[in-house]
Design a protein around this motif. Sequence first.
Motif, PDB file in Angstrom:
ATOM      1  N   ARG A  56       0.825  -1.216   0.000  1.00 46.54           N
ATOM      2  CA  ARG A  56       0.000   0.000   0.000  1.00 46.54           C
ATOM      3  C   ARG A  56       0.856   1.262   0.000  1.00 46.54           C
ATOM      4  N   THR A  57       1.991   1.210   0.699  1.00 47.28           N
ATOM      5  CA  THR A  57       2.890   2.366   0.725  1.00 47.28           C
ATOM      6  C   THR A  57       3.487   2.624  -0.653  1.00 47.28           C
ATOM      7  N   THR A  58       3.854   1.558  -1.346  1.00 42.35           N
ATOM      8  CA  THR A  58       4.409   1.711  -2.692  1.00 42.35           C
ATOM      9  C   THR A  58       3.355   2.288  -3.636  1.00 42.35           C
ATOM     10  N   GLN A  59       2.121   1.870  -3.489  1.00 45.25           N
ATOM     11  CA  GLN A  59       1.042   2.457  -4.280  1.00 45.25           C
ATOM     12  C   GLN A  59       0.915   3.956  -3.988  1.00 45.25           C
ATOM     13  N   ALA A  60       1.070   4.326  -2.710  1.00 46.77           N
ATOM     14  CA  ALA A  60       0.958   5.741  -2.325  1.00 46.77           C
ATOM     15  C   ALA A  60       2.079   6.559  -2.956  1.00 46.77           C
ATOM     16  N   VAL A  61       3.288   6.004  -3.000  1.00 44.89           N
ATOM     17  CA  VAL A  61       4.398   6.707  -3.656  1.00 44.89           C
ATOM     18  C   VAL A  61       4.092   6.877  -5.142  1.00 44.89           C
ATOM     19  N   GLY A  62       3.547   5.836  -5.769  1.00 48.82           N
ATOM     20  CA  GLY A  62       3.169   5.932  -7.177  1.00 48.82           C
ATOM     21  C   GLY A  62       2.160   7.041  -7.423  1.00 48.82           C
ATOM     22  N   ARG A  63       1.168   7.155  -6.544  1.00 48.75           N
ATOM     23  CA  ARG A  63       0.173   8.232  -6.693  1.00 48.75           C
ATOM     24  C   ARG A  63       0.811   9.598  -6.507  1.00 48.75           C
ATOM     25  N   ALA A  64       1.757   9.696  -5.555  1.00 46.14           N
ATOM     26  CA  ALA A  64       2.438  10.973  -5.329  1.00 46.14           C
ATOM     27  C   ALA A  64       3.254  11.378  -6.555  1.00 46.14           C
ATOM     28  N   ILE A  65       3.865  10.414  -7.216  1.00 50.25           N
ATOM     29  CA  ILE A  65       4.603  10.707  -8.452  1.00 50.25           C
ATOM     30  C   ILE A  65       3.647  11.222  -9.513  1.00 50.25           C
ATOM     31  N   GLU A  66       2.515  10.568  -9.665  1.00 49.16           N
ATOM     32  CA  GLU A  66       1.529  10.983 -10.665  1.00 49.16           C
ATOM     33  C   GLU A  66       1.006  12.387 -10.390  1.00 49.16           C
ATOM     34  N   ARG A  67       0.968  12.773  -9.119  1.00 46.20           N
ATOM     35  CA  ARG A  67       0.457  14.092  -8.733  1.00 46.20           C
ATOM     36  C   ARG A  67       1.553  15.152  -8.686  1.00 46.20           C
ATOM     37  N   ALA A  68       2.726  14.819  -9.217  1.00 44.20           N
ATOM     38  CA  ALA A  68       3.838  15.775  -9.365  1.00 44.20           C
ATOM     39  C   ALA A  68       4.296  16.343  -8.027  1.00 44.20           C
ATOM     40  N   ARG A  69       4.435  15.494  -7.032  1.00 44.48           N
ATOM     41  CA  ARG A  69       4.876  15.948  -5.723  1.00 44.48           C
ATOM     42  C   ARG A  69       6.398  15.949  -5.581  1.00 44.48           C
ATOM     43  N   PHE A  70       7.099  15.502  -6.615  1.00 39.98           N
ATOM     44  CA  PHE A  70       8.559  15.424  -6.558  1.00 39.98           C
ATOM     45  C   PHE A  70       9.180  16.273  -7.650  1.00 39.98           C
ATOM     46  N   GLU A  71      10.390  16.743  -7.412  1.00 39.24           N
ATOM     47  CA  GLU A  71      11.089  17.552  -8.403  1.00 39.24           C
ATOM     48  C   GLU A  71      11.559  16.705  -9.580  1.00 39.24           C
ATOM     49  N   ASP A  72      11.945  15.464  -9.302  1.00 44.82           N
ATOM     50  CA  ASP A  72      12.436  14.571 -10.346  1.00 44.82           C
ATOM     51  C   ASP A  72      11.686  13.244 -10.248  1.00 44.82           C
ATOM     52  N   ARG A 109      18.517  18.676  -4.889  1.00 46.65           N
ATOM     53  CA  ARG A 109      17.233  18.185  -5.403  1.00 46.65           C
ATOM     54  C   ARG A 109      16.971  16.763  -4.943  1.00 46.65           C
ATOM     55  N   ARG A 110      18.014  15.928  -5.005  1.00 44.51           N
ATOM     56  CA  ARG A 110      17.858  14.541  -4.565  1.00 44.51           C
ATOM     57  C   ARG A 110      17.451  14.487  -3.087  1.00 44.51           C
ATOM     58  N   ARG A 111      18.109  15.310  -2.285  1.00 40.63           N
ATOM     59  CA  ARG A 111      17.801  15.283  -0.853  1.00 40.63           C
ATOM     60  C   ARG A 111      16.387  15.787  -0.586  1.00 40.63           C
ATOM     61  N   ARG A 112      15.966  16.817  -1.306  1.00 42.00           N
ATOM     62  CA  ARG A 112      14.596  17.312  -1.099  1.00 42.00           C
ATOM     63  C   ARG A 112      13.569  16.248  -1.467  1.00 42.00           C
ATOM     64  N   ASP A 113      13.807  15.536  -2.566  1.00 37.72           N
ATOM     65  CA  ASP A 113      12.867  14.472  -2.937  1.00 37.72           C
ATOM     66  C   ASP A 113      12.906  13.337  -1.917  1.00 37.72           C
ATOM     67  N   HIS A 114      14.091  13.044  -1.409  1.00 35.86           N
ATOM     68  CA  HIS A 114      14.246  12.050  -0.342  1.00 35.86           C
ATOM     69  C   HIS A 114      13.400  12.440   0.869  1.00 35.86           C
ATOM     70  N   GLU A 115      13.427  13.726   1.228  1.00 40.20           N
ATOM     71  CA  GLU A 115      12.661  14.195   2.375  1.00 40.20           C
ATOM     72  C   GLU A 115      11.167  14.251   2.080  1.00 40.20           C
ATOM     73  N   ARG A 116      10.799  14.474   0.826  1.00 35.19           N
ATOM     74  CA  ARG A 116       9.373  14.516   0.480  1.00 35.19           C
ATOM     75  C   ARG A 116       8.699  13.155   0.684  1.00 35.19           C
ATOM     76  N   ILE A 117       9.487  12.101   0.607  1.00 36.46           N
ATOM     77  CA  ILE A 117       8.926  10.779   0.877  1.00 36.46           C
ATOM     78  C   ILE A 117       8.339  10.740   2.287  1.00 36.46           C
ATOM     79  N   ASP A 118       8.946  11.479   3.217  1.00 33.67           N
ATOM     80  CA  ASP A 118       8.420  11.526   4.577  1.00 33.67           C
ATOM     81  C   ASP A 118       6.956  11.932   4.587  1.00 33.67           C
ATOM     82  N   GLY A 119       6.629  12.930   3.766  1.00 34.63           N
ATOM     83  CA  GLY A 119       5.249  13.392   3.719  1.00 34.63           C
ATOM     84  C   GLY A 119       4.297  12.299   3.259  1.00 34.63           C
ATOM     85  N   VAL A 120       4.720  11.565   2.244  1.00 30.84           N
ATOM     86  CA  VAL A 120       3.891  10.468   1.727  1.00 30.84           C
ATOM     87  C   VAL A 120       3.708   9.401   2.801  1.00 30.84           C
TER      88      VAL A 120
END
Length: 241
Positions: free
Chosen positions: A37-53, A130-141
């Motif tokens: 379920r967590t991996t699905q949530a990361v996939g949805r976050a990618i689709e919603r443009a929540r990451f820089e890369d 940028r990599r570190r910010r995206d790494h930290e954005r995973i926390d939000g997900v």
Amino acid sequence: MNGSNPIADVVARMQQRLDVLPDELAHRRFFLATYLRTTQAVGRAIERARFEDPEWVEAWDVTFAELYLHAHDGKLVPRPWRLAFDAPESLPPLAHVLLGINAHVNYDLPQALLAVISDDDFEDQHLMDRRRRDHERIDGVLAERVSAEDDELAASGARSLVDRVLSPLNRLASQRFLRESRQKVWHNTEELQRARLDGTYDKRLAELEVLSAAKVADLLRPGQVLLRLAVTGFGVTLPPP
């Protein structure tokens, strides 16, 4: 396989393993279902443009999942995973989830990051920011999943009375542990990258395996896992070489 959606593919592979999990491995279901379920949530976050890369996050997330699947399938079972997998079936479901998260984040995550960040990338400070910010954005997900996963355990009837009483603490503590462990993961990734440059990678990875296994072993001692984490912390830190 759906080659155009690597995360959907890895989710399907997790689901397949969940569907065929034998009775003697039923206790693995708690972490596996949570991770799916967590991996699905990361996939949805990618689709919603929540990451820089998003392409980089996708590659990283799939690489991370592969390390777990290899361990689950018995292809490569490092000591942190052996301890988590061999934990007594009688442990509360929440404990099985936390043991799996601990092994995966502390031991696998620095390796997954290093697999998708080249030595040249480490020389580009703008890119690494940028990599570190995206790494930290995973926390939000993941933080958004804490309450939902707690509700999943409650709905399944798999939580003990103590777990229910501690539920508000569990949710707050879990979010704090996520932040703490990710800071340590980034440190460990940098340590492993320096080791990759100077030819001591295998030695340093072995050190990380020992530290990660010791943390899992500590969590296997009798008592409330979350309360012990509140005292000792979630992550591990590679010392200077």
